[in-house]
Design a protein around this motif. Structure first.
Motif, short mmCIF file in Angstrom:
data_model
loop_
_atom_site.label_atom_id
_atom_site.label_comp_id
_atom_site.label_asym_id
_atom_site.label_seq_id
_atom_site.Cartn_x
_atom_site.Cartn_y
_atom_site.Cartn_z
N ASN A 256 0.83 -1.21 0.00
CA ASN A 256 0.00 0.00 0.00
C ASN A 256 0.86 1.25 0.00
N GLN A 257 1.93 1.18 0.83
CA GLN A 257 2.84 2.32 0.92
C GLN A 257 3.51 2.57 -0.42
N ALA B 4 2.66 13.88 -8.65
CA ALA B 4 3.68 14.94 -8.74
C ALA B 4 4.10 15.14 -10.19
N SER B 5 4.25 13.99 -10.89
CA SER B 5 4.67 14.08 -12.29
C SER B 5 3.59 14.76 -13.13
N GLN B 6 2.31 14.40 -12.81
CA GLN B 6 1.20 15.02 -13.55
C GLN B 6 1.14 16.52 -13.27
N ALA B 7 1.34 16.84 -11.94
CA ALA B 7 1.31 18.26 -11.55
C ALA B 7 2.43 19.02 -12.25
N LEU B 8 3.60 18.34 -12.31
CA LEU B 8 4.75 18.95 -12.96
C LEU B 8 4.47 19.18 -14.44
N GLN B 9 3.87 18.13 -15.03
CA GLN B 9 3.55 18.21 -16.46
C GLN B 9 2.55 19.34 -16.69
N HIS C 159 3.17 5.67 -2.74
CA HIS C 159 4.36 6.38 -3.18
C HIS C 159 4.32 6.59 -4.69
N LEU C 160 3.93 5.47 -5.39
CA LEU C 160 3.85 5.55 -6.86
C LEU C 160 2.78 6.55 -7.27
N ARG C 161 1.64 6.51 -6.52
CA ARG C 161 0.55 7.41 -6.83
C ARG C 161 0.98 8.87 -6.63
N ASP C 162 1.74 9.09 -5.50
CA ASP C 162 2.25 10.44 -5.23
C ASP C 162 3.18 10.88 -6.35
#
Ligand code: ADP
Length: 622
Positions: A333-334, A345-350, A338-341
């Motif tokens: 789950n962690q 983050a990558s989507q937000a960055l994009q 982490h992958l989801r975060d």
């Protein structure tokens, strides 16, 4: 790194809830595993117990059956029948006694005896012993009554004479006239128990009263499975069934019922427990079976230790497995979070990148449009400037031409006179030389030299005017230029005792001009002021300067007679002068105005309200 840090759990409450949930899950699974495992173990144990019961019952039955028909066969013996018909015949008694003794010995039974139909013993295998049953009235024994009533009787009891426990098998002895008596065979319990030497768990046989009569646990013998009430105890006393044995309770306490007659029980610990190959106290599964042909019950006690141990082990394994699964699930789950975060983050960055790109594109578009606009404006300005410059150039040219015209007229006017004088003088001089009048000729030549000097003065000033634009404009502190100009005129100022009063700000008063040309203008203005105040008692010149928007304003005021109306009108006209010939050429203000105009400023002259002339210079600030 703590568990909390490792799992990246930010809120302590969340960690507590998570740990509590895991603990609860582990406890539930362990408990469920324990219960299921126990149920399965008990079910298995029940089957095994049932087999054991059948096995032990069968072996016991075999032992009992061996003697079952024994008493009835005695009724076939003629001597027995005769004895019961003639009980007082000593010969018959001896014969039957001997017969019974032999049979008893052969069969390995405890005793065999014959009673009449009143319950009195007439012959017995133990006739030799002093405590023989012979003559005893045993009509109170149930095996006698049962045999009399039903033909057979079975009874467990303890002998009244020797207190020896045994199994009594009775059978009615009959002839054609009816029941003559009862034949009894007493079998020892040890003989029946022999079949149980190899049992693995406690096993017992209880009679109809719940009294343990046969058991693989010696300590349990003559204990009771059920609590005995006073009435039953009184009945026992009457029949002397257990020959006044204490009949303590075995201490079986029911825990739960399992069905099929099985139940979980707890057997209390006895005071003096014998060393036993299997547990004789604690928790057991109790299974009972009525023994056919008797009022007895066979009971097997299977210890629960094995099931408990197995269930505990399985529960522990389940708990550990669940714990591992929980940890694995938490880690997964962690990792997932982490992958989801990371993805978020990558989507937000994009998104931010896209937004930035969009803004850059927008700005670029704006900029290029603004740039285009600016370029167009610049082009427009350049065009306008060019046309302005062309106009300006035209104007300057026109102005210059006008000045040149004025100058030409002035020069022609100024030079024509001396030239004419020179021609006249030179002609006269030649004539005087021809006449030999050298004195007059010399005087004429001196006069010619003076005229040429004056003409040189005019051309000198014009030369200065012609070179006016040679200096480079720069940032110039007007206060310093004024100080320098005053210093250059120091001698004249001292001679005339003229006071110079300046009024300037403390900070530099910077103008954009050629300092030498400005100095030239100031020297001219100061010179004119000194000329105007010549002969005054206390001559004074006030010089003040200040900033005025984008310009520097400089005023030079004297305390002389001021400017006449004519002078005001013609001040900047070339060769306008009120001064004597040889003192003023009338070019000073004309040239000064030209210089100031070249700086991009103006030079004006006026009368001060309080008297005196006031010349104002306005030049651009640096
Ligand atoms: P010049 O000094 O050679 O006469 P300028 O052009 O400098 O030539 O001056 C022209 C005339 O203006 C002077 O002759 C004078 O009549 C008048 N003038 C100039 N300055 C003053 C002044 N400070 N006070 C009175 N008159 C002046």
């Amino acid at each position: 790194m703590t568990l909390r840090q490792h799992l990246q759990i930010r809120h302590p409450l969340r960690l507590t809830a998570l740990v509590s949930a895991c603990a609860l899950l582990i406890a539930m699974i362990a408990f469920a595993t324990y219960r299921i495992s126990q149920q399965m173990g008990l079910a298995e144990m029940q089957i095994t117990g049932r087999h054991r019961l059948d096995l032990y019952a069968a072996s016991l039955e075999r032992e009992i059956v061996k003697y079952a028909y024994f008493p009835s066969t005695l009724g076939l013996e003629q001597s027995v029948l005769q004895l019961l018909t003639h009980p007082n015949d000593p010969k018959l008694v001896a014969k039957v006694n001997s017969f019974l003794e032999q049979v008893n010995e052969r069969a390995g039974t405890l005793s065999i005896y014959v009673m009449d139909n009143k319950g009195q013993v007439h012959a017995s295998s133990n006739w030799r012993r002093p405590d023989s049953f012979i003559g005893e009235d045993l009509s109170f024994r149930s095996y006698f009554r049962d045999a009399m009533e039903t033909g057979t009787g079975r009874f467990f009891g303890i002998g009244t004479t020797r207190s020896e426990p045994g199994y009594y098998l009775s059978s009615a002895v009959e002839n054609r006239n009816g029941t003559l008596g009862v034949a009894i065979v007493k079998v020892s319990l040890e003989q029946l128990e022999k079949s149980w030497t190899t049992v693995e768990t406690p096993v017992l046989v209880s009679d109809e009263n719940g009294v343990v009569i046969l058991t693989s646990v010696p300590d349990w013998k003559f204990t009771t499975l059920l609590p005995l009430d006073d009435r039953t105890r009184t009945a026992f006393d009457r029949t002397q069934q257990y020959n006044r044995r204490a009949l303590q309770s075995l201490g079986v306490r029911e825990i739960s019922r399992l069905g099929n007659g099985a139940r979980l029980v707890n057997v209390a610990r006895h005071k003096q427990e014998l060393v036993s190959p299997y547990p004789v106290s604690g928790r057991f599964m109790e299974q009972s079976l009525p023994l056919p042909g008797t009022k007895w019950s066979l009971t097997v006690f299977t210890p629960l230790d094995a099931v408990d141990d197995m269930s505990t082990t399985r529960a522990a394994v389940a708990a550990v497995s669940t714990l591992l699964l929980c940890i694995l699930a938490l880690l997964v789950n962690q990792r997932r979070r982490h992958l989801r975060d990371l993805l978020a983050a990558s989507q937000a960055l994009q998104k931010a990148h896209d937004e930035l790109e969009r803004k850059v594109a927008e700005r670029t578009a704006d900029l290029s449009s603004a740039n285009r606009q600016l370029q167009e404006e610049v082009v427009e300005r350049v065009r306008a400037e060019r046309s302005l410059r062309a106009t300006q150039d035209g104007l300057i040219q026109a102005g210059k031409l006008a000045v040149i015209g004025q100058l030409s007229t002035g020069i022609a006017h100024e030079l024509n006179q001396p030239l004419a004088a020179l021609r006249t003088l030179s002609g006269n001089t030649m004539r005087f030389l021809e006449r030999g009048d050298a004195t007059t000729a010399r005087s004429n030549l001196e006069r010619i030299a003076q005229i040429v000097d004056r003409m040189g003065q005019i051309t000198g000033q014009l030369k200065a005017f012609a070179h006016k634009s040679s200096g480079r404009p720069q940032a110039v502190d007007v206060r310093q230029v004024v100080a320098h100009a005053v210093a250059l005129l120091d001698q004249r100022l001292k001679t005339s005792a003229t006071e110079i009063r300046t009024d300037f700000p403390d900070s530099p008063l910077e103008a954009w001009c050629d300092p030498n040309r400005l100095e030239q203008v100031l020297i001219n203005l100061l010179g004119n002021a000194l000329d105007a105040m010549a002969g005054l008692a206390s001559p004074r010149i006030d010089i003040n300067g200040c900033e005025e928007g984008m310009m520097i304003r400089l005023e030079v005021r004297d305390h002389g007679p001021g400017l006449s109306d004519e002078a005001l009108a013609r001040l900047f006209e070339p060769f306008y002068t009120t001064k004597e010939v040889g003192v003023g050429l009338g070019l000073g203000l004309t040239i000064s105005a030209g210089i100031v105009s070249d700086f991009g400023g103006t030079l004006t002259g006026d009368n001060h309200p309080d008297g005196g002339a006031c010349f104002t210079l306005v030049i651009p600030k640096s």
